[in-house]
Motif scaffolding. Structure first.
Motif, PDB file in Angstrom:
ATOM      1  N   MET A 199      -0.223  12.940  19.023  1.00  0.00           N
ATOM      2  CA  MET A 199      -0.503  11.740  18.241  1.00  0.00           C
ATOM      3  C   MET A 199       0.384  11.749  17.009  1.00  0.00           C
ATOM      4  SD  MET A 199      -4.001  10.322  16.425  1.00  0.00           S
ATOM      5  CE  MET A 199      -3.911  11.444  15.033  1.00  0.00           C
ATOM      6  N   VAL A 200       1.072  10.629  16.767  1.00  0.00           N
ATOM      7  CA  VAL A 200       1.937  10.490  15.600  1.00  0.00           C
ATOM      8  C   VAL A 200       1.646   9.140  14.953  1.00  0.00           C
ATOM      9  CG1 VAL A 200       4.296  10.380  14.726  1.00  0.00           C
ATOM     10  CG2 VAL A 200       3.764  11.887  16.655  1.00  0.00           C
ATOM     11  N   VAL A 201       1.379   9.157  13.655  1.00  0.00           N
ATOM     12  CA  VAL A 201       1.234   7.941  12.854  1.00  0.00           C
ATOM     13  C   VAL A 201       2.147   8.094  11.644  1.00  0.00           C
ATOM     14  CG1 VAL A 201      -0.302   6.472  11.515  1.00  0.00           C
ATOM     15  CG2 VAL A 201      -1.148   7.588  13.587  1.00  0.00           C
ATOM     16  N   ASP A 202       3.068   7.153  11.486  1.00  0.00           N
ATOM     17  CA  ASP A 202       4.032   7.210  10.374  1.00  0.00           C
ATOM     18  C   ASP A 202       4.114   5.822   9.750  1.00  0.00           C
ATOM     19  OD1 ASP A 202       6.048   7.648   8.583  1.00  0.00           O
ATOM     20  OD2 ASP A 202       7.606   8.086  10.057  1.00  0.00           O
ATOM     21  N   LEU A 203       3.520   5.682   8.547  1.00  0.00           N
ATOM     22  CA  LEU A 203       3.448   4.399   7.853  1.00  0.00           C
ATOM     23  C   LEU A 203       4.119   4.504   6.488  1.00  0.00           C
ATOM     24  CD1 LEU A 203      -0.347   3.594   8.451  1.00  0.00           C
ATOM     25  CD2 LEU A 203       1.579   2.979   9.924  1.00  0.00           C
ATOM     26  N   SER A 204       4.719   3.416   6.037  1.00  0.00           N
ATOM     27  CA  SER A 204       5.260   3.347   4.682  1.00  0.00           C
ATOM     28  C   SER A 204       5.192   1.903   4.220  1.00  0.00           C
ATOM     29  CB  SER A 204       6.709   3.856   4.630  1.00  0.00           C
ATOM     30  OG  SER A 204       7.549   3.068   5.459  1.00  0.00           O
ATOM     31  N   GLY A 205       5.354   1.704   2.928  1.00  0.00           N
ATOM     32  CA  GLY A 205       5.295   0.338   2.405  1.00  0.00           C
ATOM     33  C   GLY A 205       5.401   0.313   0.904  1.00  0.00           C
ATOM     34  N   LYS A 206       5.070  -0.839   0.354  1.00  0.00           N
ATOM     35  CA  LYS A 206       5.080  -1.034  -1.092  1.00  0.00           C
ATOM     36  C   LYS A 206       3.769  -1.684  -1.512  1.00  0.00           C
ATOM     37  CE  LYS A 206      10.070  -1.299  -1.951  1.00  0.00           C
ATOM     38  NZ  LYS A 206      10.075  -0.122  -2.865  1.00  0.00           N
ATOM     39  N   ALA A 207       3.282  -1.272  -2.684  1.00  0.00           N
ATOM     40  CA  ALA A 207       2.031  -1.803  -3.208  1.00  0.00           C
ATOM     41  C   ALA A 207       2.137  -1.931  -4.720  1.00  0.00           C
ATOM     42  CB  ALA A 207       0.861  -0.900  -2.837  1.00  0.00           C
ATOM     43  N   LYS A 208       1.383  -2.881  -5.255  1.00  0.00           N
ATOM     44  CA  LYS A 208       1.306  -3.059  -6.700  1.00  0.00           C
ATOM     45  C   LYS A 208      -0.053  -2.514  -7.153  1.00  0.00           C
ATOM     46  CE  LYS A 208       2.652  -6.979  -8.414  1.00  0.00           C
ATOM     47  NZ  LYS A 208       2.641  -8.410  -8.815  1.00  0.00           N
ATOM     48  N   LEU A 209      -0.018  -1.511  -8.042  1.00  0.00           N
ATOM     49  CA  LEU A 209      -1.253  -0.907  -8.538  1.00  0.00           C
ATOM     50  C   LEU A 209      -1.694  -1.642  -9.797  1.00  0.00           C
ATOM     51  CD1 LEU A 209      -2.947   1.441  -7.455  1.00  0.00           C
ATOM     52  CD2 LEU A 209      -1.892   2.909  -9.155  1.00  0.00           C
ATOM     53  N   LEU A 210      -2.954  -2.089  -9.795  1.00  0.00           N
ATOM     54  CA  LEU A 210      -3.469  -2.895 -10.907  1.00  0.00           C
ATOM     55  C   LEU A 210      -4.268  -2.088 -11.913  1.00  0.00           C
ATOM     56  CD1 LEU A 210      -4.608  -6.003  -8.819  1.00  0.00           C
ATOM     57  CD2 LEU A 210      -2.391  -5.573  -9.910  1.00  0.00           C
ATOM     58  N   VAL A 211      -4.504  -0.799 -11.647  1.00  0.00           N
ATOM     59  CA  VAL A 211      -5.210   0.087 -12.581  1.00  0.00           C
ATOM     60  C   VAL A 211      -4.478   1.429 -12.616  1.00  0.00           C
ATOM     61  CG1 VAL A 211      -7.456  -0.990 -12.182  1.00  0.00           C
ATOM     62  CG2 VAL A 211      -6.777   0.976 -10.807  1.00  0.00           C
ATOM     63  N   ASP A 212      -4.652   2.169 -13.705  1.00  0.00           N
ATOM     64  CA  ASP A 212      -4.164   3.549 -13.757  1.00  0.00           C
ATOM     65  C   ASP A 212      -5.140   4.410 -12.966  1.00  0.00           C
ATOM     66  OD1 ASP A 212      -1.823   3.274 -15.254  1.00  0.00           O
ATOM     67  OD2 ASP A 212      -2.953   3.193 -17.128  1.00  0.00           O
ATOM     68  N   PHE A 213      -4.716   4.846 -11.801  1.00  0.00           N
ATOM     69  CA  PHE A 213      -5.637   5.445 -10.845  1.00  0.00           C
ATOM     70  C   PHE A 213      -6.278   6.719 -11.358  1.00  0.00           C
ATOM     71  CE2 PHE A 213      -6.908   6.911  -6.573  1.00  0.00           C
ATOM     72  CZ  PHE A 213      -7.411   5.716  -6.076  1.00  0.00           C
ATOM     73  N   LEU A 214      -5.557   7.496 -12.181  1.00  0.00           N
ATOM     74  CA  LEU A 214      -6.071   8.772 -12.665  1.00  0.00           C
ATOM     75  C   LEU A 214      -6.726   8.680 -14.030  1.00  0.00           C
ATOM     76  CD1 LEU A 214      -3.181  11.140 -11.522  1.00  0.00           C
ATOM     77  CD2 LEU A 214      -5.322  10.637 -10.360  1.00  0.00           C
ATOM     78  N   ASP A 215      -6.838   7.473 -14.570  1.00  0.00           N
ATOM     79  CA  ASP A 215      -7.486   7.299 -15.859  1.00  0.00           C
ATOM     80  C   ASP A 215      -8.971   7.614 -15.727  1.00  0.00           C
ATOM     81  OD1 ASP A 215      -8.941   5.718 -18.043  1.00  0.00           O
ATOM     82  OD2 ASP A 215      -6.851   5.498 -18.649  1.00  0.00           O
ATOM     83  N   PRO A 216      -9.568   8.331 -16.715  1.00  0.00           N
ATOM     84  CA  PRO A 216     -11.003   8.634 -16.631  1.00  0.00           C
ATOM     85  C   PRO A 216     -11.873   7.397 -16.499  1.00  0.00           C
ATOM     86  CG  PRO A 216      -9.970   9.950 -18.343  1.00  0.00           C
ATOM     87  CD  PRO A 216      -8.930   8.966 -17.888  1.00  0.00           C
ATOM     88  N   ASP A 217     -11.403   6.251 -16.991  1.00  0.00           N
ATOM     89  CA  ASP A 217     -12.188   5.024 -16.892  1.00  0.00           C
ATOM     90  C   ASP A 217     -11.885   4.245 -15.615  1.00  0.00           C
ATOM     91  OD1 ASP A 217     -13.331   5.517 -19.401  1.00  0.00           O
ATOM     92  OD2 ASP A 217     -11.621   4.580 -20.418  1.00  0.00           O
TER      93      ASP A 217
END
Length: 509
Positions: free
Chosen positions: A370-388
């Motif tokens: 089984m092989v799954v290989d995905l890629s792409g582009k996304a716009k992040l709307l929040v700081d993912f690692l922010d404590p809040d």
């Protein structure tokens, strides 16, 4: 994704300083002073007694203290005694005893019981030397053996020794070299190797029925990494702030053949044992403002497990196992790259397991892939690692997928093989054409070989009713067209700008 544990991050930092000598200068007092400045920059308070005798600076009774964020309480760690020795050639040696006792005290808030962990860092034939200049320092470390041993764990009023909580990790043939450049930021490059590591772990909680033992070894570890560390970090648990301050690290660990044996003795739920072997692999990580990335692989892995209630062992093997994950972590108006991949190459299981559902041997028992290989582009709307971020994620959309590429989709098992590839873009302003999701535009090409033959075998085995097989064939006829080879189906699924869905040019939506 879980944020980094403040306690785990806090424990790692002083150990990293001791094992690879992150900072140094060319006189004993400056070496220790820079170590101290580094750890204080990471949020530690430091207590120690210093005494100078000629060319030797002795730093005794070292104690690190930290108030952990998010009302997690306080932590303290004792590190024993170090000596910094001025050599005649202008280098500085850092001398540690053969056994360096360490004690970690964690005093959480909120009524949780305090925890004390007593351990030893042991080493033989060891040497650590700093050379170079104040602007670019090189630290070389070597040891015949290095070991971490858990001596005692205390939780509240309960004390557990090695008969209840045993952790012994021993490495042989250890060497590393770290080059550190200090300016407005700290940058470093490091290489290292360990000839072999052996570990012996046991958990026997008197209040639980299960007793766990695990031991194993791995050979030929190599390490190669580098990065940037801010000079001052106000909160080591706030990864978003650290990334904005310039924190950017990456590393790759490669390893050779290894094995693990695990035994669980459980009087209530039954015993369990498992053994694994492999020919080695690698593990990589990258963390910076541009994103977070992990990748790893393992070669020729074999697993044998004995489970209570099963009269036979579970035997499985795989020639290649691999994964990769990369994602943005910082809020941005510009699309950022992401990727995900997983490979399970030539997976096999024993004939005993096959015989449970295929006693007549009607299905091909060739290795499955089984092989799954995905890629792409996304716009992040929040700081993912922010404590809040957790509060934001509960009330806001975390991001927008802009495009997705299916680089490779493969499933080869039981005599049938599915392959696919495609490209899509997404209109995030249109959430009505496909309710609840942005409108996709693009196409995916699929091919299936041996699908009808697999359905026939499943019906003959009694695993699939004939009417359900007929329904599956009708669906394949609707979405696919016959290929040039026997029992081959091809399909092109398109999503148009007008919101239509086409299968091989025929509109189905």
């Amino acid at each position: 994704m879980s944020r980094l544990s403040p306690t785990a991050f806090g424990l790692a930092l002083p150990l990293a300083v001791m094992s690879q000598a992150a900072l140094a200068d060319l006189t004993p007092s400056e070496v220790w002073g820079d170590w101290r400045q580094y750890m204080e920059g990471m949020g530690y308070g430091i207590d120690a007694s210093e005494s100078q005798n000629g060319s030797v600076l002795t730093v005794a009774d070292i104690r690190l203290n930290m108030v952990m964020p998010e009302n997690a309480g306080a932590m303290s760690m004792t590190l024993g005694t170090l000596e910094f020795v001025q050599n005649g050639d202008g280098t500085v040696s850092v001398v540690m005893p053969g056994e360096l006792p360490m004690t970690v005290n964690i005093a959480p808030e909120g009524g949780a019981e305090p925890v004390t962990v007593s351990m030893r860092y042991s080493q033989t034939d060891h040497a650590m030397t700093a050379s170079g200049s104040p602007q670019e320092m090189v630290y070389d470390y070597s040891a015949g053996t290095v070991a971490f041993t858990l001596d005692r764990l205390q939780v509240g009023s309960e004390t557990y020794g090695q008969e209840n909580a045993k952790v012994n990790i021993i490495g042989t043939g250890f060497s590393s070299s770290t080059t550190m450049a200090i300016a407005e930021i700290r940058s470093y490059q490091q290489t290292g190797k360990i000839d072999s590591i052996q570990y012996d772990i046991a958990i026997n909680n008197p209040t639980e029925p299960a007793k766990v033992k695990m031991n194993g070894s791995v050979a030929n570890l190599t390490m190669d990494g580098g990065g940037i560390i801010p000079l001052v970090i106000s909160d080591a648990a706030d990864m978003a702030a650290m990334l904005k301050a310039g924190f950017d690290v990456s590393g790759l660990i490669a390893y050779g053949a290894g094995s693990t044996q695990m035994d669980v003795e459980d009087s209530e739920n039954g015993n369990f044992s498992m053994s694994t072997t492999s020919d080695g692999g690698d593990l990589g990580i990258k963390m910076g403002a541009d994103g977070l990335a992990y990748n790893g692989s393992q070669n020729n892995m074999a697993i044998t497990a004995n489970v209570a209630g099963l009269p036979f062992p579970i035997d499985m093997s795989m020639v290649k196992g691999a994964f990769n994950l990369s994602m943005p972590v910082s809020k941005s108006e510009d699309p950022q790259d992401f990727a995900f991949g997983i490979t399970l190459g030539e997976f096999k299981m024993s004939d005993v397991i096959w015989s449970i559902f295929d006693p007549a041997g009607q299905l091909p028992r060739d290795p499955a892939t089984m092989v799954v290989d995905l890629s792409g582009k996304a716009k992040l709307l929040v700081d993912f690692l922010d404590p809040d971020a957790a509060a934001q994620l509960a009330s806001e959309q975390p991001g927008e997928v802009q495009s997705l590429t299916v680089n490779k989709l493969q499933l080869d098992a039981a005599g049938a093989k599915l392959d696919g590839a495609g490209d899509f873009t997404f209109d995030n302003t249109d959430m009505t054409t496909f309710p609840g999701m942005p409108k996709p535009v693009g196409a995916v090409d699929l091919s299936l070989v041996g699908g009808n033959g697999l359905l026939d075998k499943l019906v003959a085995m009694g695993l699939l009713p004939e009417d359900q097989a007929m329904g599956a064939r009708m669906m394949m006829g609707l979405f696919a067209v016959p290929g040039s080879e026997p029992d081959t189906l091809n399909s092109k699924i398109e999503f148009t700008e007008e919101g239509q869905v086409l299968a091989n040019g025929q509109r189905i939506k």
